[in-house]
Write a protein that holds these residues in place. Sequence first.
Motif, PDB file in Angstrom:
ATOM      1  N   MET A   1     -16.788 -44.771 -61.871  1.00 27.97           N
ATOM      2  CA  MET A   1     -15.527 -45.441 -62.701  1.00 27.97           C
ATOM      3  C   MET A   1     -14.582 -44.531 -62.978  1.00 27.97           C
ATOM      4  SD  MET A   1     -15.312 -48.389 -65.355  1.00 27.97           S
ATOM      5  CE  MET A   1     -13.708 -48.819 -66.193  1.00 27.97           C
TER       6      MET A   1
ATOM      7  N   LYS B   1     -30.279 -39.937 -74.620  1.00 26.99           N
ATOM      8  CA  LYS B   1     -29.989 -38.580 -75.513  1.00 26.99           C
ATOM      9  C   LYS B   1     -31.031 -37.890 -76.067  1.00 26.99           C
ATOM     10  CE  LYS B   1     -25.031 -40.176 -76.527  1.00 26.99           C
ATOM     11  NZ  LYS B   1     -24.776 -41.470 -76.539  1.00 26.99           N
TER      12      LYS B   1
ATOM     13  N   PHE C   1     -22.882 -45.646 -58.472  1.00 23.52           N
ATOM     14  CA  PHE C   1     -21.931 -46.421 -59.127  1.00 23.52           C
ATOM     15  C   PHE C   1     -20.955 -45.587 -60.017  1.00 23.52           C
ATOM     16  CE2 PHE C   1     -21.109 -49.357 -63.049  1.00 23.52           C
ATOM     17  CZ  PHE C   1     -20.341 -49.900 -62.784  1.00 23.52           C
TER      18      PHE C   1
ATOM     19  N   ILE D   1     -26.268 -43.597 -70.008  1.00 19.48           N
ATOM     20  CA  ILE D   1     -25.413 -42.969 -71.002  1.00 19.48           C
ATOM     21  C   ILE D   1     -25.991 -42.653 -72.440  1.00 19.48           C
ATOM     22  CG2 ILE D   1     -23.943 -45.225 -71.867  1.00 19.48           C
ATOM     23  CD1 ILE D   1     -22.397 -42.019 -70.368  1.00 19.48           C
ATOM     24  N   ALA D   2     -26.863 -43.812 -72.849  1.00 16.41           N
ATOM     25  CA  ALA D   2     -27.656 -43.926 -73.884  1.00 16.41           C
ATOM     26  C   ALA D   2     -28.708 -42.929 -74.035  1.00 16.41           C
ATOM     27  CB  ALA D   2     -28.148 -45.378 -74.270  1.00 16.41           C
TER      28      ALA D   2
ATOM     29  N   SER E   1     -25.534 -47.641 -77.487  1.00 12.70           N
ATOM     30  CA  SER E   1     -25.307 -46.274 -76.517  1.00 12.70           C
ATOM     31  C   SER E   1     -25.526 -45.191 -77.390  1.00 12.70           C
ATOM     32  CB  SER E   1     -23.821 -46.470 -76.081  1.00 12.70           C
ATOM     33  OG  SER E   1     -22.736 -46.162 -77.253  1.00 12.70           O
TER      34      SER E   1
ATOM     35  N   ILE F   1     -26.903 -47.987 -55.473  1.00 11.74           N
ATOM     36  CA  ILE F   1     -27.535 -46.485 -55.428  1.00 11.74           C
ATOM     37  C   ILE F   1     -26.314 -45.524 -56.005  1.00 11.74           C
ATOM     38  CG2 ILE F   1     -29.335 -46.728 -53.562  1.00 11.74           C
ATOM     39  CD1 ILE F   1     -27.143 -45.696 -51.547  1.00 11.74           C
TER      40      ILE F   1
ATOM     41  N   LEU G   1     -27.147 -50.626 -65.210  1.00 10.27           N
ATOM     42  CA  LEU G   1     -26.675 -49.655 -64.323  1.00 10.27           C
ATOM     43  C   LEU G   1     -26.310 -48.490 -65.298  1.00 10.27           C
ATOM     44  CD1 LEU G   1     -24.709 -51.312 -61.772  1.00 10.27           C
ATOM     45  CD2 LEU G   1     -27.010 -50.083 -61.287  1.00 10.27           C
ATOM     46  N   THR G   2     -25.622 -48.856 -66.447  1.00  6.13           N
ATOM     47  CA  THR G   2     -25.036 -47.515 -67.253  1.00  6.13           C
ATOM     48  C   THR G   2     -25.890 -47.242 -68.397  1.00  6.13           C
ATOM     49  OG1 THR G   2     -23.816 -49.555 -68.560  1.00  6.13           O
ATOM     50  CG2 THR G   2     -22.479 -48.667 -66.945  1.00  6.13           C
TER      51      THR G   2
ATOM     52  N   HIS H   1     -12.851 -38.774 -72.108  1.00  5.66           N
ATOM     53  CA  HIS H   1     -13.822 -39.315 -70.986  1.00  5.66           C
ATOM     54  C   HIS H   1     -13.261 -39.850 -69.863  1.00  5.66           C
ATOM     55  CE1 HIS H   1     -18.012 -41.422 -70.010  1.00  5.66           C
ATOM     56  NE2 HIS H   1     -17.734 -40.626 -68.986  1.00  5.66           N
ATOM     57  N   GLY H   2     -12.930 -39.219 -68.663  1.00  4.83           N
ATOM     58  CA  GLY H   2     -11.931 -39.526 -67.642  1.00  4.83           C
ATOM     59  C   GLY H   2     -12.804 -40.260 -66.573  1.00  4.83           C
ATOM     60  N   GLU H   3     -14.016 -39.713 -66.101  1.00  2.75           N
ATOM     61  CA  GLU H   3     -14.730 -40.673 -65.279  1.00  2.75           C
ATOM     62  C   GLU H   3     -16.018 -40.583 -65.433  1.00  2.75           C
ATOM     63  OE1 GLU H   3     -11.601 -38.570 -61.700  1.00  2.75           O
ATOM     64  OE2 GLU H   3     -13.793 -39.034 -61.072  1.00  2.75           O
ATOM     65  N   GLN H   4     -16.885 -41.484 -64.992  1.00  4.13           N
ATOM     66  CA  GLN H   4     -18.231 -41.439 -64.880  1.00  4.13           C
ATOM     67  C   GLN H   4     -18.825 -41.923 -63.753  1.00  4.13           C
ATOM     68  OE1 GLN H   4     -20.239 -40.734 -67.544  1.00  4.13           O
ATOM     69  NE2 GLN H   4     -21.833 -41.110 -66.342  1.00  4.13           N
ATOM     70  N   GLN H   5     -19.944 -41.366 -63.509  1.00  2.00           N
ATOM     71  CA  GLN H   5     -20.662 -41.535 -62.114  1.00  2.00           C
ATOM     72  C   GLN H   5     -22.221 -41.562 -62.321  1.00  2.00           C
ATOM     73  OE1 GLN H   5     -20.367 -38.870 -58.631  1.00  2.00           O
ATOM     74  NE2 GLN H   5     -20.864 -40.707 -57.280  1.00  2.00           N
ATOM     75  N   PHE H   6     -22.930 -42.734 -61.839  1.00  2.00           N
ATOM     76  CA  PHE H   6     -24.240 -42.622 -61.596  1.00  2.00           C
ATOM     77  C   PHE H   6     -24.944 -42.640 -60.335  1.00  2.00           C
ATOM     78  CE2 PHE H   6     -23.101 -44.940 -65.591  1.00  2.00           C
ATOM     79  CZ  PHE H   6     -23.526 -44.203 -66.354  1.00  2.00           C
ATOM     80  N   LYS H   7     -25.678 -41.546 -59.850  1.00  2.00           N
ATOM     81  CA  LYS H   7     -26.159 -41.787 -58.670  1.00  2.00           C
ATOM     82  C   LYS H   7     -27.729 -42.021 -58.796  1.00  2.00           C
ATOM     83  CE  LYS H   7     -24.576 -38.931 -55.598  1.00  2.00           C
ATOM     84  NZ  LYS H   7     -23.404 -39.533 -54.734  1.00  2.00           N
ATOM     85  N   TYR H   8     -28.043 -43.034 -58.368  1.00  2.00           N
ATOM     86  CA  TYR H   8     -29.558 -43.521 -58.305  1.00  2.00           C
ATOM     87  C   TYR H   8     -30.448 -43.329 -57.244  1.00  2.00           C
ATOM     88  CZ  TYR H   8     -28.842 -46.058 -62.873  1.00  2.00           C
ATOM     89  OH  TYR H   8     -28.554 -46.739 -63.994  1.00  2.00           O
TER      90      TYR H   8
END
Lengths: 149, 137
Positions: free
Chosen positions: B84, A62, B82, A59-60, B33, B80, A55-56, A81-88
């Motif tokens: 943090m 680039k 995720f 982030i790689a 990464s 769909i 899922l993450t 880096h405060g927050e991260q989100q992935f919308k798939y």
Amino acid sequence: MELKHLIGKTGNPFTFKVEQRHIRQFAQAIGDSNPLYTDEEYAKKTPYKGIIAPLTFPIAVKPDDENDKFDLGLDYRRMLHGEQQFKYSRPIRAGETLYCHMKVTDVYEKDGKNGAMEFILLDTEINDENGEHIVTSRTNILYRPLVTN
Amino acid sequence: MIDLSQLVEGLNLPEYKKEKVTKVQLVKYAGASGDFNPLHTDDAFAQKIGLNGVIAHGMLIMGFLGEYVNKIANNEGQVIDFKMRFGAMTFPEDEIVCKGIVKEKNKVDGKTEVVLKLFAVKDISEVVGTGEAVIQF
């Protein structure tokens, strides 16, 4: 606000080939032994019908070329880096080529303990070769005053 | 693992304890990464900016939660969304426990969507990150 001018700034579009080996190394670094990321035979029997990336993994993703790096001209020591989100829309698959572009979608201010803090929303939109959406990676960066020792 | 159909609002999900974070793992994660900030790999650098030593990439901890979410999704449900928010720092030798609770269960366009509230915790109660994931099936 110091960084308002960054809103709407975009990086050079770039492509990224998803190597199966890269997926394996990424999963191994996390210590994630789910065979969905490494075992083609297993993965074929799941609804995914083949190896996908964790899922993450976005982030790689680039630019390989240093010249395509998205430079916001910021002081990296001040970035947190405060927050991260992935919308798939769908998972990333081994072997495919990703078409990516980065954009600053927002800059906003919040009051903190040590005065106003600025936040930068940086999106990487990742599509397939037909321009169909795969995933958007949204990074929320806190830009704070430099602490001097 | 739990069958997806058994995920109901308010359900506490089984915890998942990760092995201790190691310095070698941080080097591996830096390589995989592409995040080569020396804060994660170079003790001397980390000490210069006032820490005891290197700290883990926040994204490594999100990776732990991602592993946890896909365990829950059982390689059947699709994640769909995720996200943090990063909290306390994680150091080598820290042991992270992933926890979760089912926040909502909705029917959307004929599909079921389960919203999970997620926590990465160390030393029993210190929260290193909170997250949320939506599994669709």
